[in-house]
Design a protein around this motif. Structure first.
Motif, PDB file in Angstrom:
ATOM      1  N   UNK A  72      21.151  27.269  39.888  1.00 52.86           N
ATOM      2  CA  UNK A  72      20.024  26.446  40.334  1.00 52.86           C
ATOM      3  C   UNK A  72      19.761  25.217  39.456  1.00 52.86           C
ATOM      4  N   UNK A  73      20.203  25.241  38.209  1.00 58.36           N
ATOM      5  CA  UNK A  73      19.959  24.091  37.335  1.00 58.36           C
ATOM      6  C   UNK A  73      21.142  23.124  37.268  1.00 58.36           C
ATOM      7  N   UNK A  74      22.148  23.304  38.146  1.00 55.31           N
ATOM      8  CA  UNK A  74      23.283  22.398  38.176  1.00 55.31           C
ATOM      9  C   UNK A  74      22.854  21.070  38.785  1.00 55.31           C
ATOM     10  N   UNK A  75      23.097  19.979  38.080  1.00 52.02           N
ATOM     11  CA  UNK A  75      22.727  18.633  38.513  1.00 52.02           C
ATOM     12  C   UNK A  75      24.001  17.870  38.881  1.00 52.02           C
ATOM     13  N   UNK A  76      24.318  17.826  40.139  1.00 46.16           N
ATOM     14  CA  UNK A  76      25.581  17.233  40.591  1.00 46.16           C
ATOM     15  C   UNK A  76      25.723  15.754  40.226  1.00 46.16           C
ATOM     16  N   UNK A  77      24.616  15.046  40.105  1.00 45.44           N
ATOM     17  CA  UNK A  77      24.686  13.617  39.796  1.00 45.44           C
ATOM     18  C   UNK A  77      24.999  13.362  38.321  1.00 45.44           C
ATOM     19  N   UNK A  78      24.733  14.333  37.481  1.00 41.69           N
ATOM     20  CA  UNK A  78      24.900  14.142  36.044  1.00 41.69           C
ATOM     21  C   UNK A  78      25.793  15.204  35.418  1.00 41.69           C
ATOM     22  N   UNK A  79      26.736  15.717  36.190  1.00 45.61           N
ATOM     23  CA  UNK A  79      27.616  16.772  35.702  1.00 45.61           C
ATOM     24  C   UNK A  79      29.064  16.484  36.061  1.00 45.61           C
ATOM     25  N   UNK A  80      29.949  17.102  35.300  1.00 45.87           N
ATOM     26  CA  UNK A  80      31.383  17.043  35.566  1.00 45.87           C
ATOM     27  C   UNK A  80      31.984  18.330  35.025  1.00 45.87           C
ATOM     28  N   UNK A  81      33.239  18.565  35.344  1.00 46.89           N
ATOM     29  CA  UNK A  81      33.966  19.715  34.800  1.00 46.89           C
ATOM     30  C   UNK A  81      35.143  19.207  33.988  1.00 46.89           C
ATOM     31  N   UNK A  82      35.424  19.900  32.900  1.00 42.90           N
ATOM     32  CA  UNK A  82      36.586  19.602  32.070  1.00 42.90           C
ATOM     33  C   UNK A  82      37.586  20.719  32.296  1.00 42.90           C
ATOM     34  N   UNK A  83      38.828  20.346  32.556  1.00 49.60           N
ATOM     35  CA  UNK A  83      39.874  21.343  32.753  1.00 49.60           C
ATOM     36  C   UNK A  83      41.041  20.987  31.862  1.00 49.60           C
ATOM     37  N   UNK A  84      41.458  21.929  31.033  1.00 51.24           N
ATOM     38  CA  UNK A  84      42.637  21.702  30.210  1.00 51.24           C
ATOM     39  C   UNK A  84      43.848  21.584  31.125  1.00 51.24           C
ATOM     40  N   UNK A  85      44.913  21.024  30.595  1.00 52.55           N
ATOM     41  CA  UNK A  85      46.116  20.868  31.404  1.00 52.55           C
ATOM     42  C   UNK A  85      47.336  21.071  30.528  1.00 52.55           C
ATOM     43  N   UNK A  86      48.464  21.197  31.179  1.00 52.53           N
ATOM     44  CA  UNK A  86      49.707  21.455  30.458  1.00 52.53           C
ATOM     45  C   UNK A  86      50.883  21.084  31.340  1.00 52.53           C
ATOM     46  N   UNK A  87      51.982  20.779  30.697  1.00 52.45           N
ATOM     47  CA  UNK A  87      53.231  20.582  31.422  1.00 52.45           C
ATOM     48  C   UNK A  87      54.070  21.844  31.238  1.00 52.45           C
ATOM     49  N   UNK A  88      55.087  21.992  32.034  1.00 51.29           N
ATOM     50  CA  UNK A  88      55.978  23.138  31.872  1.00 51.29           C
ATOM     51  C   UNK A  88      55.862  24.128  33.012  1.00 51.29           C
TER      52      UNK A  88
END
Length: 185
Positions: A72-88
């Motif tokens: 309920x406290x997620x603010x879509x206008x002021x939020x983002x997600x960070x996702x690690x990444x990798x090759x291989x």
């Protein structure tokens, strides 16, 4: 909408305690990066949005993101997600794209998913290479604390002493990183 990570809360699915080091390093650069802890709700939510062909870590990451989006406290206008990444050969490099699909399907195409390098919203474009180096320092420091805890735990005299020392050390490493300092000499 300002898409600079410094002006948003950035959520990161828990994929190990080393991510607490990244979050602390990010805060030193003015980025409110928060680790979303994994629990049973994460697993259940992830299973609802996975095809069944993915690995368990992917399911848990998706679940953590879905759980955050539905908070309920997620603010879509002021939020983002960070996702690690990798090759291989690991599918980790594809997590960002699969998660993007889930986030879009849930009706959040305006919520960014950022990473270090792969996405159009990579963090270093906003804060520079010093940020990446500081995050790396955090990863190394937390990995060393984890290694020491694993090495010592089988020999502890008082049950739970290693876990308490580990938690205290992890907190100190994160506090040091958050102040913009190197967590080791």
């Amino acid at each position: 909408l300002d898409r600079t990570p410094r002006r948003r809360t950035v959520y990161m699915p828990h994929m190990g305690d080393m991510l607490y080091g990244i979050a602390a390093a990010a805060r030193a650069y003015g980025i409110d990066l928060r680790v979303v802890d994994t629990n049973r709700e994460s697993l259940e939510a992830g299973l609802d949005y996975a095809s069944g062909k993915e690995c368990l870590p992917y399911v848990l990451c998706v679940g953590n993101i879905v759980k955050t989006l539905k908070s309920p406290d997620f603010d879509r206008k002021n939020s983002a997600f960070f996702m690690t990444s990798s090759a291989g050969p690991c599918r980790l490099g594809q997590y960002e794209h699969g998660i993007r699909r889930v986030v879009d399907d849930l009706g959040y195409p305006d919520v960014d998913i950022v990473s270090f390098h792969q996405s159009k919203g990579h963090l270093t474009q906003h804060v520079g290479i010093g940020f990446t180096l500081h995050c790396y320092r955090g990863l190394v420091a937390v990995a060393e604390v984890e290694r020491l805890a694993r090495q010592i735990r089988p020999f502890e005299v008082e049950a739970g002493a290693t876990d308490r020392a580990y938690a205290e050390s992890l907190a100190k490493v994160c506090e040091t990183l958050e102040r913009g300092k190197k967590p080791y000499g």
